[in-house]
Design a protein around this motif. Structure first.
Motif, PDB file in Angstrom:
ATOM      1  N   GLN A  48       0.680  -0.952   0.272  1.00  9.20           N
ATOM      2  CA  GLN A  48      -0.190  -0.110   0.247  1.00  9.20           C
ATOM      3  C   GLN A  48       0.589   1.507  -0.156  1.00  9.20           C
ATOM      4  O   GLN A  48       0.401   2.580  -0.306  1.00  9.20           O
ATOM      5  N   GLY A  49       2.523   1.121   0.072  1.00  6.90           N
ATOM      6  CA  GLY A  49       3.315   2.415   0.173  1.00  6.90           C
ATOM      7  C   GLY A  49       3.787   2.196   2.036  1.00  6.90           C
ATOM      8  O   GLY A  49       4.015   3.158   1.629  1.00  6.90           O
ATOM      9  N   ALA A 104       0.776   1.670  -5.343  1.00  9.40           N
ATOM     10  CA  ALA A 104       1.070   2.606  -4.251  1.00  9.40           C
ATOM     11  C   ALA A 104       2.317   2.543  -4.141  1.00  9.40           C
ATOM     12  O   ALA A 104       3.096   2.916  -3.600  1.00  9.40           O
ATOM     13  N   LYS A 105       2.711   0.885  -4.256  1.00  9.19           N
ATOM     14  CA  LYS A 105       4.574   1.668  -3.399  1.00  9.19           C
ATOM     15  C   LYS A 105       5.451   1.763  -4.486  1.00  9.19           C
ATOM     16  O   LYS A 105       6.246   2.534  -4.320  1.00  9.19           O
ATOM     17  N   ASP A 150       4.762   4.607  -5.930  1.00  2.31           N
ATOM     18  CA  ASP A 150       4.553   6.192  -6.111  1.00  2.31           C
ATOM     19  C   ASP A 150       5.208   5.994  -4.872  1.00  2.31           C
ATOM     20  O   ASP A 150       6.362   7.800  -4.640  1.00  2.31           O
TER      21      ASP A 150
END
Length: 399
Positions: free
Chosen positions: A55-56, A241-242, A244
């Motif tokens: 999910q980052g 997401a990761k 980014d």
């Protein structure tokens, strides 16, 4: 140490332990040329392996670990924990400087990392773990490189400009004479030798699929794509997401502003800062030394595009042409192609030595290009490459 100049923090015992350690299948060793983006790529690798979830979000359990706040070189750590402090004043000062970079960590902390373990080092060639280098070995190797003119510029300004400037050879590792010397006294020795030795390592390991070469310039020009490439090589998942979150975390401004090692190691970033320093004659000395040492180096080939001050072989502006202009007198050019997204010299069409009077011999081709896989072909077409041959006049033969 074994004929190689070493930095002030070097520990022979730990360097030897690193070379003989038992490798795991998922171990990652990042071997980088000094001032080639070590801090940057280490951060990328740590976040890929341990620092971010899908999910980052940051993974709290990794904070404060041996590699969390920057690279911790195995050769820069004491062999055991709790080593007594030096009593000699000079040795105590050196130890204080060492701890500024590596803190209280010792070799057992690095060796005892949870899998996948990450080792970042400037050691090269035969000094890397033997089980990593073996054809039937284990672990993955990532080699980090940067064009050597920018390496020299970065080294010159590292922790303050050398006292005797660019042309001295005494007080700073970033002087031209020291850098291009065969017996370069800088830490880890000559960059030319470093690359030559790593050429052998990469060539030997390529058939195993356990080596990946990363160029600083490729990271600068296409960071997301290079991060995806590294993730695929390491076999780790990489959600959007990761990705980014990672690219945001490793931006120059973000890393430079963060407390810790990165703020000490980062200066300017970017490509081509070398053009702001020295004169044409000085860089010509560099080019001569580079060609002598690395003419046949595959790893160094992509450097040439970034080490050139201008594109070779461009004709004069059209408005300067007259009836007296002879295109054969224009400067010669270097034929180029793309290899893994980087510009390199194209050796497909070779110079024709039998016609030295022709100013642009690489443009002249007399022969037949055979289809890929043709046995004993002198010139073989490459899959995926278009071949276009244009001449002022030619014969197609009868019919």
């Amino acid at each position: 140490w074994q004929g190689v100049p070493v930095p002030f923090f070097f520990n022979e015992g730990s360097a030897s332990a690193f070379g003989t350690m038992k490798m795991r299948d998922d171990d990652v060793v990042m071997c980088s040329l000094g001032k080639a983006g070590t801090t940057w790529v280490h951060k990328i690798l740590f976040l890929l392996l341990h620092g971010l979830d899908e999910q980052g979000n940051s993974i709290d359990a990794t904070e404060g670990g041996v590699n969390a706040n920057g690279q911790t070189y195995p050769e820069g750590l004491p062999l055991q924990r709790g080593m007594p402090a030096p009593t000699d004043a000079d040795a105590a000062q050196i130890e204080e400087r060492r701890r500024k970079f590596f803190g209280e960590w010792a070799w057992p902390d690095l060796e005892g990392q949870s899998s996948p373990r990450l080792f970042s080092t400037h050691l090269f060639g035969q000094f890397l773990p033997a089980q990593l280098l073996a054809q039937e070995g284990t672990g993955k190797l990532i080699v980090v490189l940067r064009n050597l003119k920018d390496v020299l510029a970065s080294l010159h300004f590292f922790q303050g400009e050398a006292k005797d400037g660019w042309h001295g050879n005494e007080h700073g590792p970033g002087s031209l004479a020291r850098f291009i010397a065969d017996d370069c006294p800088n830490a880890y020795g000559s960059s030319f030798t470093w690359i030559s030795e790593m050429d052998k390592v990469v060539e030997a390991l390529q058939p195993t699929g356990r080596v990946c070469v990363v160029y600083y310039e490729a990271l600068q020009l296409g960071l997301p794509m290079q991060v995806k490439r590294l993730a695929a090589f390491l076999g780790v998942s990489l959600s959007q997401a990761k990705l980014d979150a990672l690219t945001a975390a490793v931006s120059f401004n973000k890393m430079k502003a963060a407390p810790g090692k990165a703020s000490l190691m980062l200066r300017k970033g970017g490509i081509g800062d070398w053009m702001n320093h020295l004169d044409e004659a000085s860089w010509a000395r560099f080019d001569a030394a580079f060609d002598l040492a690395l003419e046949k180096s595959r790893l160094a080939e992509p450097f040439r595009f970034f080490q050139a001050s201008q594109v070779s072989g461009l004709p004069p502006p059209k408005h300067e042409w007259t009836s007296a202009v002879d295109p054969r007198e224009w400067s010669s050019f270097t034929r180029a192609t793309l290899e893994d997204g980087l510009v390199v010299r194209d050796g497909l069409i070779v110079r024709k030595a039998s016609n030295p009077s022709f100013v642009r011999p690489t443009s002249e081709f007399l022969g037949v290009v055979q289809p890929p896989g043709t046995t004993s072909a002198l010139f073989e077409a490459e899959p995926g490459r278009y071949h276009l041959f244009v001449a002022g006049g030619f014969s197609l033969g009868p019919g």
